[in-house]
Structures are given as structure tokens and as C-alpha cells.
Motif scaffolding. Structure first.
Motif, short mmCIF file in Angstrom:
data_model
loop_
_atom_site.label_atom_id
_atom_site.label_comp_id
_atom_site.label_asym_id
_atom_site.label_seq_id
_atom_site.Cartn_x
_atom_site.Cartn_y
_atom_site.Cartn_z
N SER A 58 19.72 103.27 113.45
CA SER A 58 18.53 104.01 113.06
C SER A 58 18.17 103.67 111.63
O SER A 58 18.99 103.14 110.87
CB SER A 58 18.78 105.52 113.17
N ASP B 128 11.06 105.09 111.79
CA ASP B 128 11.17 105.14 113.24
C ASP B 128 10.20 106.13 113.88
O ASP B 128 10.24 106.34 115.09
CB ASP B 128 12.61 105.54 113.64
N SER C 92 5.75 103.23 119.63
CA SER C 92 6.90 103.15 118.73
C SER C 92 6.86 101.86 117.94
O SER C 92 6.05 100.97 118.20
CB SER C 92 8.21 103.23 119.53
N GLN D 236 9.07 98.55 116.23
CA GLN D 236 10.27 97.75 116.40
C GLN D 236 10.29 96.63 115.36
O GLN D 236 9.24 96.13 114.97
CB GLN D 236 10.32 97.16 117.80
N GLN E 9 7.24 95.21 111.05
CA GLN E 9 7.46 95.80 112.36
C GLN E 9 6.33 95.43 113.31
O GLN E 9 5.26 94.99 112.88
CB GLN E 9 7.51 97.34 112.26
#
Length: 498
Positions: free
Chosen positions: A69, A128, A146, A148, A480
Motif C-alpha cells: 500500500s 490509493d 482506481s 495503478q 500512475q
């Protein structure tokens, strides 16, 4: 890694790949820009195989690192940065010798690395955090969005503020879940390598690697299919080359490139010692070798003489000399080629009949023949001269008068660049009005320059000054990608069918 606080001890740095230091048969010889022929130290010169090994190590470390995390990564990164200040005096001295900048600036360069690193860690809770798009009429799904990480990231930094600039991207890339390879500048790699290795030694093997060497062996750091992104800070031409190379594999890029920043002094600007000190630093810090330095000053005609006189008073106090010597306020330019370029554009202004004023005394003795240049003002030059149209990246600046606000804004925006700008005025509304019209990524009010940058805010350029943003949550999102997972709601789907 060898400690040194003077030119008497040579520095030797290696590579750091997959958690292990590595030496090379070939090395880069790093010379002192202030003292011709004096060698500061040697840096390892990576082979193509070394580069391939660094990419493989970062790629192998990515699954485990990205599986953590953001808060877990932040904890490890906080432990890795602990104690970084213990060798800051030595780091500053090494950087001063290989770069040419004064010791104080070397100290700040290293200090900002730690500050930016810790500011990035404060964003861990946001990294996150995705969002949910609920079912709405006509869209029978609930969608989870989300973030990544991308994978292996290469971070390439320039010679001028390499350590501070590195931290505008590196901690954000790591916190986002990427692994990284740092490429320090080949002409000044020593201090940066020292610091990166000390941090990398405390992280899991392969998460952070550092590779120094000749550019001809470094192509795979940019165009390997295993490199997901390249973050480059440097010249516009350098950025174009990086983008062209990255295009071969559609590797993503963030480019923080050069600037031709305009400082606009309106008729009611406060021109006192405080503001003049700010402007002087914004022009001449690092001998003018900062991308976000003021490169053009536009001042209302009625305030022209006052502003020039204020800068002259400060230029008359400049002490050109060795960066480690007490009392030195301005060091040499980093490269002989850059010195020659700045001399050329100053001479062009003189040949065109411009009012060129030079200050200070060139040092002699063992500094004779160093890359020193007397700082200069070019007062009311023809706007077509290169000292106005090109980024000087040296200790010279044009001062140009204007008569109307509209004229000033048009002149400030009439350039290839769009990195930074500033507006100087006692009127809050005027500051917002003019500032919002400047076509650039960052605008100061009654201030300008790297030391005044809000390190929490996104930073980057428009036009040919770059692509993308660094710092802040925006800087993390740049490392990301988004993933959307849509789940069909049977009841909403059935309602649509009827």
C-alpha cells in the motif's frame, strides 16, 4: 563512497544496481569548472550491459513494491531518508566543486531533496484513493476507478540543481508504486550519486538504482520496452531527443524543459530593497543557470531608471570566485561551451549598439581560465536580439521598457517558452489580471525564482517548456494510470429494458 570537503580529496562513485554497488573499468573524469585541469573525482561509466542489468533489477523489484500500500511504501521511504542530512556538508562541497556553484547553494540543493521527499510522503493517504461512479439513469453500472503504478521509471536530471530537481519526481514515482533508475548528469554526477545510493541502500533491492556513464550507452533507459516512463529535466533540444527516442516504444514522458521567463513590473510596483533583493536572486542565482530564473524584465518606462539602478547597486557587490571560498557570491558557468554562448549573445548585443553594462572582476591565479563571466545588464535592447529571444542560462538579462499593460503582456507571451513568469505590483487585482494572462505554468506575484517555489504545488511548463507536471498529488498521478472496473446492476438494466 569517499567523503570530501575540499578539492584535495578525489571522489569516486560507482553504480548501484539491484541493491549492490558496482564498479566499472571505464570512468567519467569530472573536472572543476573553476580551476582548469583540476580533477574533482571519477564516476563509474556504465556499459550497455550495466544499463540492461539496472532495468532488469528494477523490473524484478516492481511486483513486490507495487503490491504494498502507499502507506507501507511511505514508511519504508521515511526510513530510507532518515539521516540523509548527516553528510550534507560534504555533499554540498562535492556539488560545489563539480558544478561550480557556491557552497551555500550546494547545501540548499541537498536540503531541498529531503524537503521534497518528505512533502511527497505526506500525500500517502491520497495515493490509493480512487472514486466510485454510481448507477445513474441510462447507465446501469457501478464503476470503481482506481490508480495503478506504471512500472519501471527512468529519472534523468541536469547539472544545475540535480539533487533538488531529482526530488521533484523520484519520491512521487516511488510512492506511486513504481521502481526507478536515476541517471545523474554526466558532467556532475558525484554528489547526486552519493545521495541516491545512501537512500537506495535502505530500500528493498532493485527499487532504486543509479547508473552513471556516457550517453551513448544509456539509450535503453529511454527506449527499452521494460521502461514505462521517462522523466527528464533539461534543455528543450534535449527534451526533443528524449521524446523522439521514447516514441520508438511509446514510452510515456514528463519533460521539464527550458524557459525564457518574463518578470513584469507594472507602474505601481514596489521597488525597494526587499523586492530588488528578490529580483536579483531570481536573475543571478547559480550564475543564471536555473530554468525558472527571470530571463527578461519588462518594466514600466516611468520606473526603468529606478529598477536598473537597484540592480546595478547589487551587481557592484558581486564577488566572482571559487564556490568553496568564503565571500564568493558567484561562481563560474558549468561548461566552457555555455560560457562561449553567453559571451556570444552579449557581444551580439554590443555590436547592435545596445547599452551593455558589465560588473565585477574576473578572478586570477589558479582561477584564471575558469568558466567565469562578468554579470551583465542589457538595457533597452532591440527585442529581436538573442539576449531577449533565447534562454541565456548565464549571468545576463535584458531590461525592456513598456508603456501599457497590454503591451507588457503581449511582449511577455511573445516567446517559444511557457515555464514561469511573474508580475510585480501593489494592486492585488492587477496582479491577478496580468498573472492570469501570462501563458506559463507557474506565476509569482512580487517574487520570482526557484527559492520561492511552493514545493506542494504542481510545476511544469507550457509551449516548448515541457509536458506534464511534477510535485503535489498531480506529480504522483503523473506516475500512475487509471483502471475502471464496471459492475452491471441487474435492476437498473432491467428497468432500462422496460
Amino acid at each position: 563512497m569517499t567523503d570530501t570537503t575540499s578539492t584535495e580529496t578525489a571522489v569516486r562513485t560507482g553504480l548501484f544496481i539491484g541493491g549492490e554497488p558496482r564498479q566499472t573499468d571505464e570512468t567519467l573524469t569530472i573536472v572543476d569548472p573553476a580551476k582548469p585541469g583540476v580533477i574533482v573525482g571519477e564516476a563509474a561509466s556504465a556499459s550497455k550491459q550495466d544499463v540492461a542489468d539496472a532495468i532488469a533489477a528494477a523490473d524484478a523489484a516492481f511486483p513486490a513494491w507495487s503490491a504494498l500500500s502507499a502507506t507501507e511504501r511511505a514508511t519504508l521511504m521515511a526510513e530510507a531518508i532518515a539521516g540523509i542530512a548527516d553528510e550534507r556538508d560534504t555533499d554540498a562541497a562535492v556539488l560545489s566543486q563539480e558544478n561550480g556553484k557556491i557552497r551555500f547553494e550546494g547545501f540548499i540543493d541537498a536540503l531541498v531533496f529531503e524537503i521534497r521527499w518528505n512533502l511527497a510522503l505526506m500525500l500517502a493517504d491520497e495515493v490509493d484513493t480512487g472514486k466510485t461512479l454510481p448507477v445513474v439513469p441510462g447507465i446501469p453500472v457501478t464503476t470503481e476507478v482506481s490508480y495503478q503504478p506504471l512500472g519501471v521509471v527512468t529519472v534523468i536530471v541536469p547539472f544545475n540543481w540535480p539533487i533538488a530537481i531529482l526530488a521533484a519526481a523520484l519520491p512521487h514515482a516511488l510512492l506511486a508504486g513504481n521502481t526507478a533508475i536515476v541517471k545523474p548528469p554526466p558532467s556532475a554526477p558525484l554528489a547526486t550519486t552519493r545521495i541516491v545510493q545512501r537512500v537506495a541502500e535502505k530500500l528493498p533491492p532493485g527499487v532504486l538504482n543509479v547508473v552513471t556513464g556516457r550517453d551513448e550507452n544509456m539509450a535503453e533507459l529511454i527506449q527499452s520496452p521494460d521502461v514505462a516512463k521517462v522523466c527528464f529535466t533539461g534543455s528543450v533540444n534535449g527534451g526533443k531527443r528524449i521524446m523522439e527516442m521514447a516514441a520508438k516504444t511509446l514510452t510515456r514522458v514528463t519533460l521539464e524543459l527550458g524557459g525564457n521567463d518574463a518578470a513584469v513590473f507594472l507602474e505601481d510596483a514596489v521597488i525597494d530593497d526587499v523586492h530588488l533583493d528578490r529580483l536579483f536572486a531570481a536573475i543571478y542565482d547559480s550564475t543564471g543557470q536555473i530554468c525558472m530564473n527571470a530571463k527578461r524584465v519588462y518594466v514600466h518606462r516611468s520606473r526603468m531608471d529606478e529598477l536598473v539602478a537597484g540592480l546595478e547597486a547589487r551587481l557592484n557587490r558581486v564577488v566572482l570566485g571559487y564556490g568553496l571560498d568564503e565571500g564568493t557570491t558567484m561562481g563560474p558557468l558549468h561548461q566552457p561551451a555555455q560560457k562561449a554562448f553567453v559571451e556570444d549573445i552579449i557581444q551580439e548585443a554590443k555590436d547592435a549598439g545596445a547599452d551593455v553594462r558589465e560588473y565585477g572582476t574576473l578572478p586570477g591565479g589558479d582561477l584564471a581560465g575558469g568558466n567565469f563571466l562578468r554579470p551583465a545588464l542589457v538595457v533597452d535592447p532591440d527585442p529581436s536580439l538573442r539576449v531577449v529571444t533565447q534562454e541565456q542560462f548565464g549571468p545576463v538579462i535584458p531590461i525592456l521598457p513598456f508603456d501599457t499593460e497590454e503591451e507588457a503582456v503581449a511582449a511577455a507571451n511573445d516567446t517559444w517558452s511557457g515555464l514561469c513568469g511573474s508580475v510585480w505590483t501593489a494592486d492585488v487585482e492587477a496582479a491577478q489580471r496580468v498573472g492570469s494572462q501570462l501563458v506559463c505554468g507557474y506565476v509569482w506575484v512580487n517574487d520570482h525564482g526557484a527559492t520561492r517555489l511552493d514545493l506542494r504545488a504542481p510545476f511544469g511548463g507550457m509551449k516548448q517548456s515541457g509536458i506534464g507536471r511534477e510535485q503535489g498529488i498531480e506529480g504522483i498521478r503523473a506516475f500512475q494510470d487509471t483502471r475502471s472496473i464496471a459492475t452491471i446492476d441487474p435492476e437498473a438494466l432491467a428497468a432500462m429494458a422496460h
